[in-house]
Design an enzyme around this catalytic site. Structure first.
Site, PDB file in Angstrom:
ATOM      1  N   ASP A 196      12.502  43.528  10.858  1.00  0.00           N
ATOM      2  CA  ASP A 196      12.903  43.530   9.460  1.00  0.00           C
ATOM      3  C   ASP A 196      12.078  42.464   8.744  1.00  0.00           C
ATOM      4  O   ASP A 196      12.276  41.267   8.972  1.00  0.00           O
ATOM      5  CB  ASP A 196      14.407  43.210   9.390  1.00  0.00           C
ATOM      6  CG  ASP A 196      14.919  43.144   7.955  1.00  0.00           C
ATOM      7  OD1 ASP A 196      14.091  43.265   7.016  1.00  0.00           O
ATOM      8  OD2 ASP A 196      16.131  42.956   7.781  1.00  0.00           O
ATOM      9  N   VAL A 197      11.141  42.896   7.891  1.00  0.00           N
ATOM     10  CA  VAL A 197      10.247  41.916   7.264  1.00  0.00           C
ATOM     11  C   VAL A 197      10.992  40.942   6.341  1.00  0.00           C
ATOM     12  O   VAL A 197      10.482  39.860   6.052  1.00  0.00           O
ATOM     13  CB  VAL A 197       9.078  42.578   6.483  1.00  0.00           C
ATOM     14  CG1 VAL A 197       8.176  43.360   7.407  1.00  0.00           C
ATOM     15  CG2 VAL A 197       9.564  43.432   5.325  1.00  0.00           C
ATOM     16  N   ASN A 205       2.532  46.239   3.656  1.00  0.00           N
ATOM     17  CA  ASN A 205       2.749  47.517   2.983  1.00  0.00           C
ATOM     18  C   ASN A 205       4.232  47.816   2.749  1.00  0.00           C
ATOM     19  O   ASN A 205       4.575  48.512   1.790  1.00  0.00           O
ATOM     20  CB  ASN A 205       2.103  48.634   3.823  1.00  0.00           C
ATOM     21  CG  ASN A 205       2.605  49.997   3.432  1.00  0.00           C
ATOM     22  OD1 ASN A 205       2.178  50.568   2.428  1.00  0.00           O
ATOM     23  ND2 ASN A 205       3.549  50.538   4.218  1.00  0.00           N
ATOM     24  N   TYR A 246      11.552  45.413  -8.961  1.00  0.00           N
ATOM     25  CA  TYR A 246      10.329  45.969  -8.365  1.00  0.00           C
ATOM     26  C   TYR A 246       9.085  45.443  -9.075  1.00  0.00           C
ATOM     27  O   TYR A 246       8.154  44.943  -8.443  1.00  0.00           O
ATOM     28  CB  TYR A 246      10.398  47.496  -8.446  1.00  0.00           C
ATOM     29  CG  TYR A 246       9.262  48.229  -7.764  1.00  0.00           C
ATOM     30  CD1 TYR A 246       9.199  48.317  -6.379  1.00  0.00           C
ATOM     31  CD2 TYR A 246       8.259  48.832  -8.504  1.00  0.00           C
ATOM     32  CE1 TYR A 246       8.163  49.007  -5.758  1.00  0.00           C
ATOM     33  CE2 TYR A 246       7.222  49.526  -7.894  1.00  0.00           C
ATOM     34  CZ  TYR A 246       7.181  49.603  -6.509  1.00  0.00           C
ATOM     35  OH  TYR A 246       6.152  50.279  -5.893  1.00  0.00           O
TER      36      TYR A 246
END
Ligand code: BGC
Length: 260
Positions: free
Chosen positions: A65-66, A92, A158
């Site tokens: 889990d980044v 990414n 975002y």
């Protein structure tokens, strides 16, 4: 001119689906050894592994889990054990979050987007740079978006995360340059993948999107992946600290085709 990543050790976060999957495939094709990071859908990662082996390429998959620094640290330990480090990091993995006006958004939703898109990239870059600095070389690539630059109602987390990722790229480029490290961002426009399926699978939504693109079509994940390979390769050795937009002209303000 030869574009090759022969023998380079790469990590692609979210490398099992969408643009990430196309990047994984292109990196393998260019000769890199690729660690495919994934969080969910392990079956897509193992399919990609099988495919890579069939084609004579080298890949491993690592679940992590980044957005969790402990999980990221464990992923890099795995890279150390397997290949003794890393040369190319492709940040990414990303999410667009829950659509809501800024004043209606939930703090937890907003934070999650930043944790994955920005902190995730930071955690991975931090680990990668700790290995790239002593070896005096490497490339950190961040996949941002046209929304690094274009506001998008309902998606303030975002857009904020992508704009910040653009600046993180510049900062890493400045810090890394004395050590032979480059940092580059790639900003895709509307690319046909799962993240925006609900938009392009609806005829009205798709037309609205096409009206925003001078080339009048969506991009493919493969088109993004081709650019990524070039920019990671030594053919782009003088490029650092910049975002390269690949968007069919979306940031060329097509509304100005008429009038003004
Ligand atoms: C988003 C897509 C969107 C595109 C263009 C991307 O960053 O992930 O959902 O279609 O930007 O607006």
């Amino acid at each position: 001119m030869q574009i090759t990543l022969e023998g380079k050790r790469a990590l692609v976060t979210g490398g099992n689906t969408g643009i990430g999957r196309a990047i994984t495939r292109s990196l393998v094709e260019a000769g890199a050894k690729v660690a495919i990071n994934y969080l969910t859908h392990p079956e897509t990662a193992s399919m990609l592994l099988d495919e890579t082996t069939e084609r004579g390429g080298t890949a491993i998959s690592i679940q992590a889990d980044v957005s969790d620094p402990t999980s990221v640290a464990a992923m890099f330990r795995k890279l150390d054990e397997t290949w003794g480090g890393i040369d190319l990091l492709v940040n990414n993995a990303g999410i667009d979050g829950v659509r809501s006006a800024t004043w209606e958004s939930e703090v937890a939703d907003w934070r999650k987007v930043l944790e994955v898109n920005l902190f995730g990239a930071y955690y991975c870059a931090r680990e990668a740079l700790r290995r790239m600095v002593p070896q005096k070389g490497g490339v950190v690539m961040n996949i941002t978006s046209v929304h690094e630059e274009i506001a998008w109602s309902g998606y303030s987390a975002y857009t904020a995360s992508k704009a910040a990722l653009g600046m993180l790229t510049k900062n890493i480029a400045q810090e890394g340059a004395p050590y032979g490290i480059r940092a580059v961002a790639v900003a895709p426009g509307a690319v046909e993948s799962d993240i925006n399926r609900s938009v392009w699978s609806d005829p009205k939504g798709k037309q609205d999107l096409l009206d925003k693109i001078p080339l009048r079509r969506l991009g493919s994940p493969e088109e993004i992946a081709s650019l990524v390979v070039v920019l990671l390769s030594d053919q782009a050795s003088y490029l650092t600290g910049r975002t390269v937009y690949i968007d069919g002209g979306m940031t060329d303000f097509p509304d100005f085709t008429h009038g003004g």
